[in-house]
Design a protein around this motif. Sequence first.
Motif, PDB file in Angstrom:
ATOM      1  N   LEU A   1       0.900  -1.122  -0.122  1.00 31.54           N
ATOM      2  CA  LEU A   1       0.117   0.138  -0.149  1.00 31.54           C
ATOM      3  C   LEU A   1       0.745   1.275   0.002  1.00 31.54           C
ATOM      4  O   LEU A   1       1.810   1.277   0.909  1.00 31.54           O
ATOM      5  N   GLY A   2       0.975   1.868  -1.047  1.00 32.32           N
ATOM      6  CA  GLY A   2       1.894   3.151  -1.302  1.00 32.32           C
ATOM      7  C   GLY A   2       1.057   4.242  -0.878  1.00 32.32           C
ATOM      8  O   GLY A   2      -0.149   4.306  -0.611  1.00 32.32           O
ATOM      9  N   PRO A   3       1.713   5.549  -0.949  1.00 28.07           N
ATOM     10  CA  PRO A   3       1.253   6.828  -0.499  1.00 28.07           C
ATOM     11  C   PRO A   3       0.176   7.277  -1.560  1.00 28.07           C
ATOM     12  O   PRO A   3      -0.882   8.046  -1.198  1.00 28.07           O
ATOM     13  N   VAL A   4       0.683   6.924  -2.974  1.00 32.22           N
ATOM     14  CA  VAL A   4      -0.310   7.438  -3.864  1.00 32.22           C
ATOM     15  C   VAL A   4      -1.784   6.913  -3.906  1.00 32.22           C
ATOM     16  O   VAL A   4      -2.841   7.657  -3.441  1.00 32.22           O
ATOM     17  N   ALA A   5      -1.966   5.746  -3.552  1.00 33.89           N
ATOM     18  CA  ALA A   5      -3.174   5.135  -3.314  1.00 33.89           C
ATOM     19  C   ALA A   5      -3.751   5.469  -2.044  1.00 33.89           C
ATOM     20  O   ALA A   5      -4.896   5.835  -2.103  1.00 33.89           O
ATOM     21  N   THR A   6      -3.002   5.768  -0.944  1.00 37.34           N
ATOM     22  CA  THR A   6      -3.773   6.234   0.196  1.00 37.34           C
ATOM     23  C   THR A   6      -3.973   7.789   0.137  1.00 37.34           C
ATOM     24  O   THR A   6      -5.063   7.672   0.697  1.00 37.34           O
ATOM     25  N   ILE A   7      -3.240   8.349  -0.520  1.00 37.61           N
ATOM     26  CA  ILE A   7      -3.845   9.845  -0.515  1.00 37.61           C
ATOM     27  C   ILE A   7      -5.051   9.908  -1.426  1.00 37.61           C
ATOM     28  O   ILE A   7      -5.973  10.553  -1.096  1.00 37.61           O
TER      29      ILE A   7
ATOM     30  N   GLY B   1     -15.026  15.260 -17.745  1.00 39.04           N
ATOM     31  CA  GLY B   1     -13.887  14.751 -17.410  1.00 39.04           C
ATOM     32  C   GLY B   1     -13.645  13.660 -16.620  1.00 39.04           C
ATOM     33  O   GLY B   1     -14.340  13.188 -15.916  1.00 39.04           O
ATOM     34  N   ILE B   2     -12.482  13.047 -16.565  1.00 38.11           N
ATOM     35  CA  ILE B   2     -12.297  11.951 -15.737  1.00 38.11           C
ATOM     36  C   ILE B   2     -11.530  12.305 -14.521  1.00 38.11           C
ATOM     37  O   ILE B   2     -10.711  13.208 -14.556  1.00 38.11           O
ATOM     38  N   ASN B   3     -12.057  12.011 -13.408  1.00 41.29           N
ATOM     39  CA  ASN B   3     -11.374  12.413 -12.220  1.00 41.29           C
ATOM     40  C   ASN B   3     -10.102  11.787 -11.830  1.00 41.29           C
ATOM     41  O   ASN B   3      -9.939  10.533 -12.182  1.00 41.29           O
ATOM     42  N   PHE B   4      -9.068  12.600 -11.457  1.00 39.15           N
ATOM     43  CA  PHE B   4      -7.732  11.939 -11.506  1.00 39.15           C
ATOM     44  C   PHE B   4      -7.589  10.917 -10.251  1.00 39.15           C
ATOM     45  O   PHE B   4      -7.017  10.113 -10.129  1.00 39.15           O
ATOM     46  N   VAL B   5      -8.779  11.264  -9.515  1.00 40.83           N
ATOM     47  CA  VAL B   5      -8.699  10.035  -8.226  1.00 40.83           C
ATOM     48  C   VAL B   5      -8.997   8.812  -8.815  1.00 40.83           C
ATOM     49  O   VAL B   5      -8.504   7.957  -8.188  1.00 40.83           O
ATOM     50  N   VAL B   6      -9.862   8.758  -9.724  1.00 35.91           N
ATOM     51  CA  VAL B   6     -10.222   7.474 -10.362  1.00 35.91           C
ATOM     52  C   VAL B   6      -9.165   6.914 -10.914  1.00 35.91           C
ATOM     53  O   VAL B   6      -8.930   5.609 -10.803  1.00 35.91           O
ATOM     54  N   VAL B   7      -8.442   7.668 -11.792  1.00 34.43           N
ATOM     55  CA  VAL B   7      -7.111   6.892 -12.369  1.00 34.43           C
ATOM     56  C   VAL B   7      -6.171   6.533 -11.400  1.00 34.43           C
ATOM     57  O   VAL B   7      -5.806   5.275 -11.565  1.00 34.43           O
ATOM     58  N   ALA B   8      -5.953   7.267 -10.510  1.00 37.58           N
ATOM     59  CA  ALA B   8      -4.819   7.083  -9.496  1.00 37.58           C
ATOM     60  C   ALA B   8      -5.209   5.817  -8.729  1.00 37.58           C
ATOM     61  O   ALA B   8      -4.433   4.984  -8.490  1.00 37.58           O
ATOM     62  N   MET B   9      -6.392   5.693  -8.201  1.00 37.61           N
ATOM     63  CA  MET B   9      -6.781   4.639  -7.336  1.00 37.61           C
ATOM     64  C   MET B   9      -7.021   3.188  -8.242  1.00 37.61           C
ATOM     65  O   MET B   9      -6.646   2.297  -7.872  1.00 37.61           O
ATOM     66  N   GLY B  10      -7.461   3.440  -9.491  1.00 32.98           N
ATOM     67  CA  GLY B  10      -7.422   2.143 -10.512  1.00 32.98           C
ATOM     68  C   GLY B  10      -6.110   1.874 -10.722  1.00 32.98           C
ATOM     69  O   GLY B  10      -5.695   0.510 -10.399  1.00 32.98           O
ATOM     70  N   VAL B  11      -5.118   2.650 -11.401  1.00 31.03           N
ATOM     71  CA  VAL B  11      -3.761   2.093 -11.787  1.00 31.03           C
ATOM     72  C   VAL B  11      -3.034   1.953 -10.475  1.00 31.03           C
ATOM     73  O   VAL B  11      -2.296   1.035 -10.532  1.00 31.03           O
ATOM     74  N   PHE B  12      -2.987   2.805  -9.525  1.00 28.46           N
ATOM     75  CA  PHE B  12      -1.995   2.578  -8.360  1.00 28.46           C
ATOM     76  C   PHE B  12      -2.696   1.844  -7.137  1.00 28.46           C
ATOM     77  O   PHE B  12      -2.185   0.955  -6.657  1.00 28.46           O
ATOM     78  N   GLY B  13      -4.001   1.844  -6.831  1.00 23.86           N
ATOM     79  CA  GLY B  13      -4.555   0.837  -5.981  1.00 23.86           C
ATOM     80  C   GLY B  13      -4.853  -0.628  -6.635  1.00 23.86           C
ATOM     81  O   GLY B  13      -4.370  -1.483  -6.402  1.00 23.86           O
ATOM     82  N   LEU B  14      -5.725  -0.559  -7.548  1.00 23.97           N
ATOM     83  CA  LEU B  14      -6.239  -1.968  -8.119  1.00 23.97           C
ATOM     84  C   LEU B  14      -5.378  -2.550  -8.641  1.00 23.97           C
ATOM     85  O   LEU B  14      -5.055  -3.829  -8.355  1.00 23.97           O
ATOM     86  N   GLY B  15      -4.531  -1.848  -9.726  1.00 22.15           N
ATOM     87  CA  GLY B  15      -3.672  -2.612 -10.401  1.00 22.15           C
ATOM     88  C   GLY B  15      -2.446  -3.114  -9.536  1.00 22.15           C
ATOM     89  O   GLY B  15      -1.933  -4.169  -9.905  1.00 22.15           O
ATOM     90  N   GLU B  16      -2.024  -2.424  -8.440  1.00 28.27           N
ATOM     91  CA  GLU B  16      -1.231  -3.123  -7.408  1.00 28.27           C
ATOM     92  C   GLU B  16      -1.507  -4.282  -6.816  1.00 28.27           C
ATOM     93  O   GLU B  16      -0.870  -5.158  -6.645  1.00 28.27           O
ATOM     94  N   ILE B  17      -2.765  -4.049  -6.417  1.00 24.33           N
ATOM     95  CA  ILE B  17      -3.203  -5.539  -5.567  1.00 24.33           C
ATOM     96  C   ILE B  17      -3.370  -6.753  -6.645  1.00 24.33           C
ATOM     97  O   ILE B  17      -2.800  -7.662  -6.119  1.00 24.33           O
TER      98      ILE B  17
END
Lengths: 154, 501
Positions: free
Chosen positions: B39-45, B203-219
Amino acid sequence: MNGLIKGPKDFWAGLLYLTIGGLGVVLARDYGMGDAARMGPGYFPTVLGALLVIFGAASLGRSLFRRGEAIGAIAWKPIVLIVGATVAFAYLIKPAGLVLALTALILISASASSRFRFEWKATAAMFGLIAFCSLVFVKGLGIPLPLFGTWFGG
Amino acid sequence: MEILANLGLGLEMAASLSNLLYCLIGVFLGTAIGVLPGLGPVATIAMLLPITFGLPPTSALIMLAGIYYGAQYGGSTTAILVNLPGESSSVVTAIDGYQMARKGQAGKALAVAAIGSFVAGTICTFLIALAAPPLTEVALKFGPAEYFSLMTLGLVASIVLASGSLLHALGMILLGLLLGMVGTDINSGLARYSFDSPHLTDGINFVVVAMGVFGLGEIIANLQHETTRTMTASKITGLLPSWADLRRMVGPVLRGTGMGTVLGILPGGGAMLSSFASYALEKKISPNSENFGKGAIEGVAAPESANNAGAQASFIPMLTLGIPSNPVMALMIGAMMIQGIQPGPSVMTEQPALFWGLIVSMWIGNAMLLVLNLPLIGLWVKMISVPYHLLFPAILVFCAIGVFSLSNNAFDVYLMASFGLVGYMFRKLDCEPAPLMLGFILGPMMEEYLRRALLLSRGDPMVFIERPISGTMLVIAVIALVVVISPAIRKKREEAFREEE
């Protein structure tokens, strides 16, 4: 992979750039280019799309000449279960409500792990997490999430 | 002394009871996620961003910043105790830190890391306070052409400093820029790439991109390689280093801080690169260099102070220019925009309390980390052994609720799921997702500045070269690209990054 493609990672990444860049350019044709002094909404996306197509072609080209690593095993089970759990949550949240949507999310995603077992401790942790989310997010922070959705007359 | 007055104002803001509390929550959470596996800072923030909507802007930013530099502390704890870096910036700490732990010096290694980080954090806080006003002064003179060139330079620098293939770094930036085009064009009101979906017109919310790529992708990626963590030292004793140890630390800590500050300011640099670079430097110049890799105190002190300095220095371009140098800063900019603050040089003049409060809070937060972490080490040790299979469903829960609450819409959750898929794919193809995030955030800004610059010059692209500041920045960008493409440097660069892995 056949003998022609030496770098499969470069090949697929290149294909991805090419497709998205191409799509970007084609779709932007409807947006109006304008000129440099008065740019239309299509100007910048077209430039970006075209550049992406160039990089895609470069990556494809490189895949034919430079040997690269194989892509390796794809984690199909985690992909299906993690993405599936998220989709299930999105589908259930309005009609079934937070409690059931979270239950589905947790159970489906947890089964992606090779260490997944039904045991009382993990089940208790799940209910604890659901209770925590209901209290903190719905009651505490006031996020408009129904605890029980329209299926239950909520 | 204007700087003292400014720091005084910041202290007043940061030392208020509620802000101290948010700072504490931030650094505590940061340490926790640094310690917790996967769990990294990008996904947490990104996860916590929606919660901060209701907070006052200063408190929100203080807490989010605390998570970022707190994670650097936590990451080193796992690196030392289990030889698994909790954060990518602690990779090199694991080399000597773990060896120290095996020799029964785990306590000392942890203390060295904490003290080194604190000293670096303190120095860096003052450097930010010193550097920010003149930089802001310069930035206020920037026109659209300068901003466009600055962003170009920023993106190029992030490629040069990123690991992995240059071609793919460029490709990912372009992909991110293009993704940033989704939504309504502000000049014409036309919805671009929205596929007639009302959810995409904003537009696409950047939180959606960050959580998808860094959160889900990492899991998904983590689940492919499930590992069990084993602890070396069960009991941690002897936390205090001796005077001799402290004296040996001084040089490495100061050099690490300097290295971290310089590299942290540059886009794409941040914590990871600076920790690696300072370790390499110490290994070259330290009188104790034959002990590196076998548990040298210098090998822990230098990278730990460097990564903390790097993490903090990356706030400088974000605060003064409104330009993110890494995905975490991109999220911070997003947090500001959500709070109705336009990031850029005007933040310092229009929101001095927020600006200086945030800076002073970083120093307070570092002090908190030092005081909290050593006594709480028992708690972190327990957290290290939290099994990942119990943790990741909880991460997913917070991601899902967080994304849903952005606009109370299930569409964003579906979108996050697809970005998770895409994020995993990028990982498999060796395409770094960080440049994509930078491009995504900068895309709309770049387009706007490009349009304005060319409108003012009546379509003459020479404006970017003729204006001295803008021209210089573009020349630097070109030189950086040429240098990095040249075969000799390229080989060196590849070697450098290989050593790090």
